[in-house]
Design an enzyme around this catalytic site. Structure first.
Site, PDB file in Angstrom:
ATOM      1  N   PRO A 172      10.633  64.264 -48.456  1.00 20.87           N
ATOM      2  CG  PRO A 172       9.767  63.093 -46.613  1.00 20.87           C
ATOM      3  CD  PRO A 172       9.357  63.902 -47.813  1.00 20.87           C
ATOM      4  CG  LEU A 173      13.538  62.263 -51.778  1.00 21.64           C
ATOM      5  CD1 LEU A 173      13.933  63.073 -53.007  1.00 21.64           C
ATOM      6  CD2 LEU A 173      12.905  60.941 -52.177  1.00 21.64           C
ATOM      7  CD  GLN A 183      10.030  61.827 -42.822  1.00 20.21           C
ATOM      8  OE1 GLN A 183      11.017  61.174 -43.122  1.00 20.21           O
ATOM      9  NE2 GLN A 183       8.877  61.726 -43.455  1.00 20.21           N
ATOM     10  CB  CYS A 202      10.613  54.408 -43.678  1.00 19.35           C
ATOM     11  SG  CYS A 202      12.069  53.553 -44.305  1.00 19.35           S
ATOM     12  CE  LYS A 233       6.409  60.918 -47.985  1.00 19.09           C
ATOM     13  NZ  LYS A 233       7.148  59.647 -47.955  1.00 19.09           N
ATOM     14  CG  ASP A 261       3.469  56.166 -59.330  1.00 15.71           C
ATOM     15  OD1 ASP A 261       4.673  55.888 -59.139  1.00 15.71           O
ATOM     16  OD2 ASP A 261       2.581  55.309 -59.429  1.00 15.71           O
TER      17      ASP A 261
HETATM   18  C1  LIG Z   1      15.813  57.229 -52.247  1.00 17.58           C
HETATM   19  C2  LIG Z   1      14.542  57.497 -51.498  1.00 17.58           C
HETATM   20  C3  LIG Z   1      14.605  57.950 -50.193  1.00 17.58           C
HETATM   21  C4  LIG Z   1      13.430  58.204 -49.469  1.00 17.58           C
HETATM   22  N1  LIG Z   1      13.507  58.679 -48.195  1.00 17.58           N
HETATM   23  C5  LIG Z   1      12.370  59.002 -47.510  1.00 17.58           C
HETATM   24  C6  LIG Z   1      12.439  59.563 -46.203  1.00 17.58           C
HETATM   25  O1  LIG Z   1      13.515  59.806 -45.644  1.00 17.58           O
HETATM   26  N2  LIG Z   1      11.260  59.842 -45.573  1.00 17.58           N
HETATM   27  C7  LIG Z   1      10.040  59.596 -46.167  1.00 17.58           C
HETATM   28  O2  LIG Z   1       9.008  59.878 -45.573  1.00 17.58           O
HETATM   29  N3  LIG Z   1       9.964  59.097 -47.405  1.00 17.58           N
HETATM   30  C8  LIG Z   1      11.090  58.811 -48.098  1.00 17.58           C
HETATM   31  N4  LIG Z   1      11.011  58.345 -49.374  1.00 17.58           N
HETATM   32  C9  LIG Z   1       9.685  58.237 -50.023  1.00 17.58           C
HETATM   33  C10 LIG Z   1       9.399  59.490 -50.882  1.00 17.58           C
HETATM   34  O3  LIG Z   1       9.309  60.648 -50.082  1.00 17.58           O
HETATM   35  C11 LIG Z   1       8.075  59.311 -51.666  1.00 17.58           C
HETATM   36  O4  LIG Z   1       7.012  59.194 -50.765  1.00 17.58           O
HETATM   37  C12 LIG Z   1       8.108  58.078 -52.561  1.00 17.58           C
HETATM   38  O5  LIG Z   1       9.302  58.030 -53.330  1.00 17.58           O
HETATM   39  C13 LIG Z   1       6.891  58.034 -53.488  1.00 17.58           C
HETATM   40  O6  LIG Z   1       6.902  59.079 -54.404  1.00 17.58           O
HETATM   41  P1  LIG Z   1       7.366  58.865 -55.950  1.00 17.58           P
HETATM   42  O7  LIG Z   1       6.694  57.599 -56.440  1.00 17.58           O
HETATM   43  O8  LIG Z   1       6.849  60.117 -56.648  1.00 17.58           O
HETATM   44  O9  LIG Z   1       8.850  58.745 -55.928  1.00 17.58           O
HETATM   45  C14 LIG Z   1      12.157  58.017 -50.081  1.00 17.58           C
HETATM   46  C15 LIG Z   1      12.109  57.554 -51.399  1.00 17.58           C
HETATM   47  C16 LIG Z   1      13.269  57.297 -52.113  1.00 17.58           C
HETATM   48  C17 LIG Z   1      13.163  56.819 -53.536  1.00 17.58           C
END
Ligand SMILES: Cc1cc2nc3c(=O)[nH]c(=O)nc-3n(C[C@H](O)[C@H](O)[C@H](O)COP(=O)(O)O)c2cc1C
Length: 342
Positions: free
Chosen positions: A30-31, A84, A115, A153, A216
């Site tokens: 989720p992003l 989510q 979050c 999550k 990561d």
């Molecule tokens: C721009 C952005 C938006 C995100 N939005 C959410 C979200 O809506 N819900 C959620 O559970 N995590 C969200 N995350 C967290 C990511 O899902 C992920 O857990 C986090 O970036 C760690 O993974 P990474 O280090 O591989 O990027 C977000 C992260 C980023 C960078």
């Protein structure tokens, strides 16, 4: 660790994980502001086994916010999709989930307990729930009682927390969660510093098949190592900005069938996919959002090709999808000539 210890043979898929049948364990995270329907569809067509919506406010759903209700939209071909939600108490969460369930066809409800952003913490939601395990448990119980598959999550627990990540996860599973994803950073870290893989892997070994990893995930080896370590699935998040084709590369690394033309040798085919993403985004989200999102995904695709910097500049300055599209088409022709930098 040798290949012999792999616990995720591709031949064991499709498989049910957390009550959802998936083709593989490499999933789009989720992003917020990013995993809109066209983006999810794009990653599903690249092979991702499942996609998440961005986090959706239950309070917004209860207030009938048009913008929030529009986030429930799911396109043909996207599923499986996990919707989510975030809320600060179980009543708001349940009411929001019921509104969502009445208007959207998703495969599971995810609760955001991860979050770290102040506007979410202020509402008692997101990673604030790590400090309120009794509310977190009540949230899971209320959704599970409504018959919805519940996914959570969460994050690595803060160091000063009275309970650790293992105990918190166990509490969620006992409350009725079907699946838990752990981001290996504590809330205080937000998105900085390193994600602690060891904490994820130790919880995954305690609850086989129930724990996915986030944090990561930038390379096919990152995905492979987390799956070999015993995670049920791996969430691709910021790695998708660096390389939108990380998903097929990771699937290939892990022995899953993939469209080989997406693996790098054929830039033209990759650009065709990006053109489809752009067309979808422009039609679904409007030009402004389409350009913002495309610029994020396009920044990583120019590596290794001579002359790419000129295309990168033109794309960065594009103010319409039409002009960006034309640049991508030009670049496709250029890239297909295959001039490699040293
Ligand atoms: C721009 C952005 C938006 C995100 N939005 C959410 C979200 O809506 N819900 C959620 O559970 N995590 C969200 N995350 C967290 C990511 O899902 C992920 O857990 C986090 O970036 C760690 O993974 P990474 O280090 O591989 O990027 C977000 C992260 C980023 C960078």
């Amino acid at each position: 660790m040798g290949e012999i210890n792999i616990t995720f043979p591709a031949s064991s898929f499709p498989r049910r994980i957390g009550g959802v049948t998936v083709e593989n364990p490499v999933w789009l995270a989720p992003l917020a502001g990013i995993t809109v329907p066209s983006v999810r569809l794009f990653f599903r067509t690249l092979g991702a086994g499942l996609a998440h919506t961005e986090m959706i406010s239950c309070a917004g759903l209860l207030h009938g916010s048009k913008k929030t209700l529009a986030m429930l939209r799911i396109l043909d071909g996207e599923r499986p999709v996990v919707l989510q939600l975030f809320a600060g108490d179980e009543r708001t969460l349940l009411e929001g989930a019921l509104i969502a369930a009445s208007s959207s066809a998703f495969d599971a409800v995810g609760i955001n307990m991860a979050c770290p952003m102040p506007k979410v913490l202020k509402k008692g939601a997101g990673s604030r729930l790590l400090d309120r395990p009794e509310v977190a448990g009540a949230m899971v119980r209320s959704l599970a009682a409504a018959g919805l598959p519940v996914w959570v999550k969460t994050r690595k627990m803060p160091e000063n927390s009275p309970i650790g990540t293992l105990a918190f996860t166990e509490m969620l599973l006992e409350a009725g969660a079907s699946h838990v994803c752990i981001h290996g950073r504590s809330p205080r870290q937000r998105y900085g510093g390193d994600s602690d893989r060891s904490v994820i892997l130790s919880v995954a070994s305690a609850f086989p098949g129930m724990i996915a990893a986030s944090g990561d995930v930038y390379s096919p080896d990152d995905v492979y190592d987390l799956l070999v370590g015993g995670c049920s699935a791996v969430f691709v998040a910021r790695g998708s900005f660096r390389d939108p084709f990380l998903v097929p590369a990771a699937l290939h690394r892990c022995g899953f069938p993939v469209d080989k033309s997406l693996l790098g040798a054929d830039p033209g085919r990759r650009i065709e996919k990006l053109l489809l993403l752009g067309d979808g985004l422009a039609a679904e989200e409007g030009e402004r959002i389409a350009l913002l999102l495309l610029k994020r995904f396009l920044s990583g695709i120019f590596r290794g090709l001579c002359g790419a910097s000129q295309f990168r500049r033109t794309i960065a300055l594009a103010t319409t999808w039409e002009s960006m599209r034309a640049t991508l088409v030009d670049w496709k022709v250029f890239a297909e000539r295959g001039e490699q930098c040293d």
